[in-house]
Scaffold this motif. Structure first.
Motif, PDB file in Angstrom:
ATOM      1  N   GLN A  69       0.958  -1.219  -0.138  1.00  0.00           N
ATOM      2  CA  GLN A  69       0.051  -0.020  -0.230  1.00  0.00           C
ATOM      3  C   GLN A  69       0.872   1.162   0.083  1.00  0.00           C
ATOM      4  OE1 GLN A  69      -0.455   2.325   2.826  1.00  0.00           O
ATOM      5  NE2 GLN A  69      -1.761   3.619   1.519  1.00  0.00           N
ATOM      6  N   GLN A  70       1.825   1.199   0.848  1.00  0.00           N
ATOM      7  CA  GLN A  70       2.829   2.481   0.646  1.00  0.00           C
ATOM      8  C   GLN A  70       3.585   2.501  -0.499  1.00  0.00           C
ATOM      9  OE1 GLN A  70       3.541   4.896   3.829  1.00  0.00           O
ATOM     10  NE2 GLN A  70       1.423   4.343   3.486  1.00  0.00           N
ATOM     11  N   LYS A  71       3.862   1.602  -1.115  1.00  0.00           N
ATOM     12  CA  LYS A  71       4.458   1.369  -2.289  1.00  0.00           C
ATOM     13  C   LYS A  71       3.494   2.278  -3.366  1.00  0.00           C
ATOM     14  CE  LYS A  71       6.919  -1.095  -5.835  1.00  0.00           C
ATOM     15  NZ  LYS A  71       8.054  -0.214  -5.984  1.00  0.00           N
ATOM     16  N   ALA A  72       2.298   1.752  -3.314  1.00  0.00           N
ATOM     17  CA  ALA A  72       1.066   2.598  -4.193  1.00  0.00           C
ATOM     18  C   ALA A  72       0.828   4.019  -4.093  1.00  0.00           C
ATOM     19  CB  ALA A  72      -0.371   1.513  -4.034  1.00  0.00           C
ATOM     20  N   VAL A  83      -0.201   3.179 -12.448  1.00  0.00           N
ATOM     21  CA  VAL A  83       1.073   2.688 -11.878  1.00  0.00           C
ATOM     22  C   VAL A  83       0.788   2.174 -10.744  1.00  0.00           C
ATOM     23  CG1 VAL A  83       3.499   3.292 -11.226  1.00  0.00           C
ATOM     24  CG2 VAL A  83       2.590   4.483 -13.276  1.00  0.00           C
ATOM     25  N   GLY A  84       0.052   3.079  -9.873  1.00  0.00           N
ATOM     26  CA  GLY A  84      -0.145   2.540  -8.531  1.00  0.00           C
ATOM     27  C   GLY A  84      -1.052   1.249  -8.294  1.00  0.00           C
ATOM     28  N   MET A  85      -2.065   1.192  -9.089  1.00  0.00           N
ATOM     29  CA  MET A  85      -3.008   0.312  -8.860  1.00  0.00           C
ATOM     30  C   MET A  85      -2.490  -1.407  -8.704  1.00  0.00           C
ATOM     31  SD  MET A  85      -6.164   0.129  -7.804  1.00  0.00           S
ATOM     32  CE  MET A  85      -7.097   1.445  -8.206  1.00  0.00           C
ATOM     33  N   PRO A  86      -1.634  -1.816  -9.680  1.00  0.00           N
ATOM     34  CA  PRO A  86      -1.346  -2.893  -9.154  1.00  0.00           C
ATOM     35  C   PRO A  86      -0.717  -3.298  -7.829  1.00  0.00           C
ATOM     36  CG  PRO A  86      -0.723  -2.281 -11.491  1.00  0.00           C
ATOM     37  CD  PRO A  86      -1.114  -1.350 -10.861  1.00  0.00           C
ATOM     38  N   PHE A  87      -0.023  -2.176  -7.508  1.00  0.00           N
ATOM     39  CA  PHE A  87       0.753  -2.316  -6.172  1.00  0.00           C
ATOM     40  C   PHE A  87      -0.432  -2.635  -5.029  1.00  0.00           C
ATOM     41  CE2 PHE A  87       3.989   0.071  -8.436  1.00  0.00           C
ATOM     42  CZ  PHE A  87       4.818  -0.833  -8.924  1.00  0.00           C
ATOM     43  N   LEU A  88      -1.564  -1.531  -5.145  1.00  0.00           N
ATOM     44  CA  LEU A  88      -2.810  -1.758  -4.241  1.00  0.00           C
ATOM     45  C   LEU A  88      -3.344  -3.181  -4.317  1.00  0.00           C
ATOM     46  CD1 LEU A  88      -4.271  -0.385  -1.979  1.00  0.00           C
ATOM     47  CD2 LEU A  88      -5.660   0.840  -3.833  1.00  0.00           C
ATOM     48  N   ASP A  89      -3.466  -3.687  -5.595  1.00  0.00           N
ATOM     49  CA  ASP A  89      -4.218  -4.959  -5.656  1.00  0.00           C
ATOM     50  C   ASP A  89      -3.198  -5.804  -4.915  1.00  0.00           C
ATOM     51  OD1 ASP A  89      -5.951  -3.930  -7.223  1.00  0.00           O
ATOM     52  OD2 ASP A  89      -4.796  -4.471  -9.340  1.00  0.00           O
TER      53      ASP A  89
END
Length: 265
Positions: A69-72, A83-89
């Motif tokens: 989550q903190q990466k996203a 860019v952020g959504m795959p990390f939040l997934d």
């Protein structure tokens, strides 16, 4: 866990509201690679340093949802949603209860993918109940999505239920934003008198609420009220907006909320 950093355009405070790791090994990784590494950097102009810290933590344990989550998060705040959504997934994959409703909120307010937001939020309610994100229940954000999809009857019911719940449970404070969107649903359904009454409730709590004044003025116009009354209220809305009195939601520094008025000079 707290650190003052510069956001994409504003100073902001990053607060850890996520569920922390459940074992000491993961807690140590979070402390080393977030507290003592990523949070030392400003992701606006040190994004690679921020991301490198988190990537090193994920090499140690890639099942820590909070690291994903903190990466996203900074990508969303810089409007790099894809860019952020795959990390939040990934965060949702490893801690669904904590991050599924958050993803629904992000899809509603940031990404503006309303149908997918509804899916996430309805699933969250089904699995975990109608919990809260950013001061509002999941159903509130579903209501926002329905407004944006022109499904005003559905939005009206959700906002009516939300306000009624606030009255039933006096542990919750009356919220001007709740009244504002309840009023907006009435406004879209051409229930001008009802909308005005509800905007007045919002203004009783938050007298400088420029957006509520603006839509109240439109309702007055639709009802054929005096030009002087309408222009006076519209001018007051513009003056309050110029002083920064708008929707009182934390994330308005990053995103424009539905029906938030951007007054031109």
């Amino acid at each position: 866990m707290r650190n003052i950093i510069l956001g994409c355009c504003f100073f902001t405070t990053i607060l850890s509201f996520g569920q922390m790791p459940k074992n000491k090994a993961q807690e140590a990784i979070v402390k080393q690679y977030l507290d003592s590494c990523a949070y030392k950097y400003n992701y606006t102009f040190q994004m690679s340093e921020w991301q490198n810290c988190i990537d090193e933590g994920l090499k140690k344990d890639n099942t820590i949802a909070y690291l994903w989550q903190q990466k996203a998060m900074p990508y969303f705040k810089c409007k790099k949603y894809e860019v952020g959504m795959p990390f939040l997934d990934k965060a949702v994959l490893y801690d669904k209860q904590e991050w599924l409703p958050y993803r629904g909120f992000m899809k509603c307010v940031f990404v503006k993918n309303y149908k997918e937001a509804i899916q996430d939020l309805e699933e969250s309610i089904k699995l975990y109940g109608n919990g809260y994100r950013m001061d509002h229940p999941y159903s509130f954000y579903i209501g926002l999505c329905y407004l944006q999809l022109n499904e005003y009857d559905k939005a009206e019911k959700l906002f009516d239920d939300y306000v009624n719940d606030i009255y039933k449970n006096r542990q919750q404070l009356e919220h001007p934003t709740a009244y504002f969107y309840q009023g907006i649903a009435k406004y879209e359904l051409k229930k001008w008198d009802e909308a005005i009454a509800i905007f007045d409730k919002a203004l009783k709590i938050y007298p400088q609420f420029s957006d509520a004044k603006y839509y109240k003025a439109i309702c007055l116009f639709k009802l054929g009220k005096s030009k002087e009354e309408i222009t006076t209220l519209a001018a007051s809305a513009r003056e309050d907006a110029a002083k920064g009195f708008t929707l009182n939601e934390d994330n308005t520094i990053y995103e424009t909320y539905p029906y938030q008025v951007k007054f031109t000079k």
